[in-house]
Each structure stands twice: as C-alpha cells, then as structure tokens.
Design a protein around this motif. Sequence first.
Motif, PDB file in Angstrom:
ATOM      1  N   GLN A 167      36.451  51.633   0.596  1.00  0.00           N
ATOM      2  CA  GLN A 167      36.865  52.360   1.792  1.00  0.00           C
ATOM      3  C   GLN A 167      36.566  53.837   1.589  1.00  0.00           C
ATOM      4  O   GLN A 167      36.874  54.407   0.550  1.00  0.00           O
ATOM      5  CB  GLN A 167      38.352  52.170   2.063  1.00  0.00           C
ATOM      6  N   ALA A 168      35.931  54.447   2.606  1.00  0.00           N
ATOM      7  CA  ALA A 168      35.673  55.889   2.599  1.00  0.00           C
ATOM      8  C   ALA A 168      35.696  56.330   4.056  1.00  0.00           C
ATOM      9  O   ALA A 168      34.717  56.171   4.776  1.00  0.00           O
ATOM     10  CB  ALA A 168      34.341  56.211   1.949  1.00  0.00           C
ATOM     11  N   GLU A 169      36.842  56.858   4.481  1.00  0.00           N
ATOM     12  CA  GLU A 169      37.034  57.185   5.890  1.00  0.00           C
ATOM     13  C   GLU A 169      37.609  58.588   6.034  1.00  0.00           C
ATOM     14  O   GLU A 169      38.415  59.022   5.218  1.00  0.00           O
ATOM     15  CB  GLU A 169      37.965  56.163   6.541  1.00  0.00           C
ATOM     16  N   VAL A 170      37.177  59.264   7.096  1.00  0.00           N
ATOM     17  CA  VAL A 170      37.775  60.543   7.473  1.00  0.00           C
ATOM     18  C   VAL A 170      38.754  60.236   8.598  1.00  0.00           C
ATOM     19  O   VAL A 170      38.390  59.618   9.596  1.00  0.00           O
ATOM     20  CB  VAL A 170      36.711  61.561   7.951  1.00  0.00           C
ATOM     21  N   VAL A 171      39.995  60.660   8.415  1.00  0.00           N
ATOM     22  CA  VAL A 171      41.059  60.413   9.389  1.00  0.00           C
ATOM     23  C   VAL A 171      41.422  61.740  10.032  1.00  0.00           C
ATOM     24  O   VAL A 171      41.638  62.738   9.345  1.00  0.00           O
ATOM     25  CB  VAL A 171      42.291  59.789   8.714  1.00  0.00           C
ATOM     26  N   PHE A 172      41.470  61.754  11.361  1.00  0.00           N
ATOM     27  CA  PHE A 172      41.832  62.941  12.122  1.00  0.00           C
ATOM     28  C   PHE A 172      43.245  62.770  12.643  1.00  0.00           C
ATOM     29  O   PHE A 172      43.553  61.787  13.309  1.00  0.00           O
ATOM     30  CB  PHE A 172      40.862  63.136  13.287  1.00  0.00           C
ATOM     31  N   LYS A 173      44.122  63.742  12.306  1.00  0.00           N
ATOM     32  CA  LYS A 173      45.528  63.660  12.716  1.00  0.00           C
ATOM     33  C   LYS A 173      45.914  64.945  13.434  1.00  0.00           C
ATOM     34  O   LYS A 173      45.645  66.042  12.948  1.00  0.00           O
ATOM     35  CB  LYS A 173      46.428  63.441  11.513  1.00  0.00           C
ATOM     36  N   MET A 227      40.543  56.794   0.917  1.00  0.00           N
ATOM     37  CA  MET A 227      39.537  56.368  -0.058  1.00  0.00           C
ATOM     38  C   MET A 227      40.029  55.210  -0.922  1.00  0.00           C
ATOM     39  O   MET A 227      41.206  55.146  -1.285  1.00  0.00           O
ATOM     40  CB  MET A 227      39.174  57.530  -0.982  1.00  0.00           C
ATOM     41  N   ASP A 228      39.083  54.336  -1.275  1.00  0.00           N
ATOM     42  CA  ASP A 228      39.289  53.287  -2.273  1.00  0.00           C
ATOM     43  C   ASP A 228      37.935  53.076  -2.945  1.00  0.00           C
ATOM     44  O   ASP A 228      37.030  52.491  -2.351  1.00  0.00           O
ATOM     45  CB  ASP A 228      39.790  52.002  -1.610  1.00  0.00           C
ATOM     46  N   ILE A 229      37.798  53.596  -4.157  1.00  0.00           N
ATOM     47  CA  ILE A 229      36.503  53.589  -4.853  1.00  0.00           C
ATOM     48  C   ILE A 229      36.664  53.152  -6.299  1.00  0.00           C
ATOM     49  O   ILE A 229      37.753  53.250  -6.874  1.00  0.00           O
ATOM     50  CB  ILE A 229      35.830  54.984  -4.793  1.00  0.00           C
ATOM     51  N   GLU A 230      35.543  52.694  -6.875  1.00  0.00           N
ATOM     52  CA  GLU A 230      35.460  52.348  -8.298  1.00  0.00           C
ATOM     53  C   GLU A 230      34.139  52.880  -8.828  1.00  0.00           C
ATOM     54  O   GLU A 230      33.121  52.838  -8.116  1.00  0.00           O
ATOM     55  CB  GLU A 230      35.472  50.829  -8.494  1.00  0.00           C
ATOM     56  N   TYR A 231      34.151  53.354 -10.067  1.00  0.00           N
ATOM     57  CA  TYR A 231      32.914  53.841 -10.687  1.00  0.00           C
ATOM     58  C   TYR A 231      33.103  53.996 -12.185  1.00  0.00           C
ATOM     59  O   TYR A 231      34.225  54.082 -12.682  1.00  0.00           O
ATOM     60  CB  TYR A 231      32.472  55.178 -10.075  1.00  0.00           C
ATOM     61  N   ASN A 232      31.983  54.025 -12.892  1.00  0.00           N
ATOM     62  CA  ASN A 232      31.957  54.347 -14.317  1.00  0.00           C
ATOM     63  C   ASN A 232      31.414  55.762 -14.455  1.00  0.00           C
ATOM     64  O   ASN A 232      30.515  56.154 -13.701  1.00  0.00           O
ATOM     65  CB  ASN A 232      31.064  53.385 -15.092  1.00  0.00           C
ATOM     66  N   GLY A 233      31.922  56.509 -15.433  1.00  0.00           N
ATOM     67  CA  GLY A 233      31.430  57.861 -15.664  1.00  0.00           C
ATOM     68  C   GLY A 233      31.974  58.832 -14.629  1.00  0.00           C
ATOM     69  O   GLY A 233      33.156  58.841 -14.336  1.00  0.00           O
ATOM     70  N   GLU A 234      31.083  59.626 -14.079  1.00  0.00           N
ATOM     71  CA  GLU A 234      31.452  60.670 -13.119  1.00  0.00           C
ATOM     72  C   GLU A 234      30.755  60.425 -11.789  1.00  0.00           C
ATOM     73  O   GLU A 234      29.657  59.873 -11.748  1.00  0.00           O
ATOM     74  CB  GLU A 234      31.048  62.046 -13.658  1.00  0.00           C
ATOM     75  N   VAL A 235      31.379  60.886 -10.720  1.00  0.00           N
ATOM     76  CA  VAL A 235      30.774  60.814  -9.395  1.00  0.00           C
ATOM     77  C   VAL A 235      31.320  61.965  -8.548  1.00  0.00           C
ATOM     78  O   VAL A 235      32.467  62.372  -8.714  1.00  0.00           O
ATOM     79  CB  VAL A 235      31.034  59.446  -8.720  1.00  0.00           C
TER      80      VAL A 235
END
Length: 154
Positions: free
Chosen positions: A146-152, A61-69
């Motif tokens: 970026q919002a990715e699910v990685v399978f390992k 993940m790589d995110i930005e936001y104000n407040g809550e999410v």
Amino acid sequence: MKNLFTIFIFTLCLMSCDSITGEEIGRLSINKISIDNDNKILKEFTVDLKKGDEIGLWSDMDIEYNGEVTLTFKLTMFKNRKRIATIDIDPTDKYITIGEMQKSINGKTDWSFLGKNTSLTIDDDATYTFKGILIATKNPTLQIDQAEVVFKRS
C-alpha cells in the motif's frame, strides 16, 4: 452491559480520531512505482475546496524491503485545470504518526503507518485536482502492499 460500554468507548474513540486527524476528502491509491515515462502509474482526484480550508496530506504505507530505499510521492496541484504547484513528499518524513509498525531483522524491513507529511491552506474557492506518482530508488526487493496519499480537511 460491559460489552455495550466497550462498544460505546470504541465508537467514541473512532469519532474523536477524525476530529483530531481531519475528515478524509480524497485519496490517491498509487500503490506502484513509476519506473519511467513509458511506465508511469498516475492517479488523480478532484475536489471543490473553499478559501481557508486547511488540507492535511498523509501517507498510508505498507512496504517491505531489504537494505535501504527512498520513496517520493510527486504531486501536481491544479486549480480550475491550471497547474499551480508541484509537491514532493517523502512519506517517511512525517510529524504525526498513527498505527506505525516497523520491524527490521537482518536487513529486511517491514513497515506500515499512516503519517501526516504536510498541510496546505487553500487560497481561493475553486475546483482542485491533484495528480500523483510514486518514485523510488532502485531496489529489487521493494514490495509495496500500500502506498497512498490521503487528503484530510482539518
């Protein structure tokens, strides 16, 4: 000679990281919010797995936001094209984290991480397909880099 030693140590660290976190076998690069059925961002990948395989599900993940999410990856798992499970993952609910950087100033949050959310043990040799979307609480300031699910495979 010192540079050669540094390169050797760096390479050794990278190789040992895979042995700790597992070998990446697939990734759902969703990177956008599905707002409704008319605007669904669905990603999928297919892989052959063996009985007993341990698969870790990670969030990159790589995110930005104000407040809550609140974010949720909604995954559907298929075995030989037959739906067998639905999995909801909160990417922020992780029990292993690598490279986490979080900065919050005056209500604005910048957050990036790679985190292990859960594991699956495969019951049968088969072809498995994973389909996923990302949903979020309404927050017009949310920016997803970026919002990715990685399978390992462990």
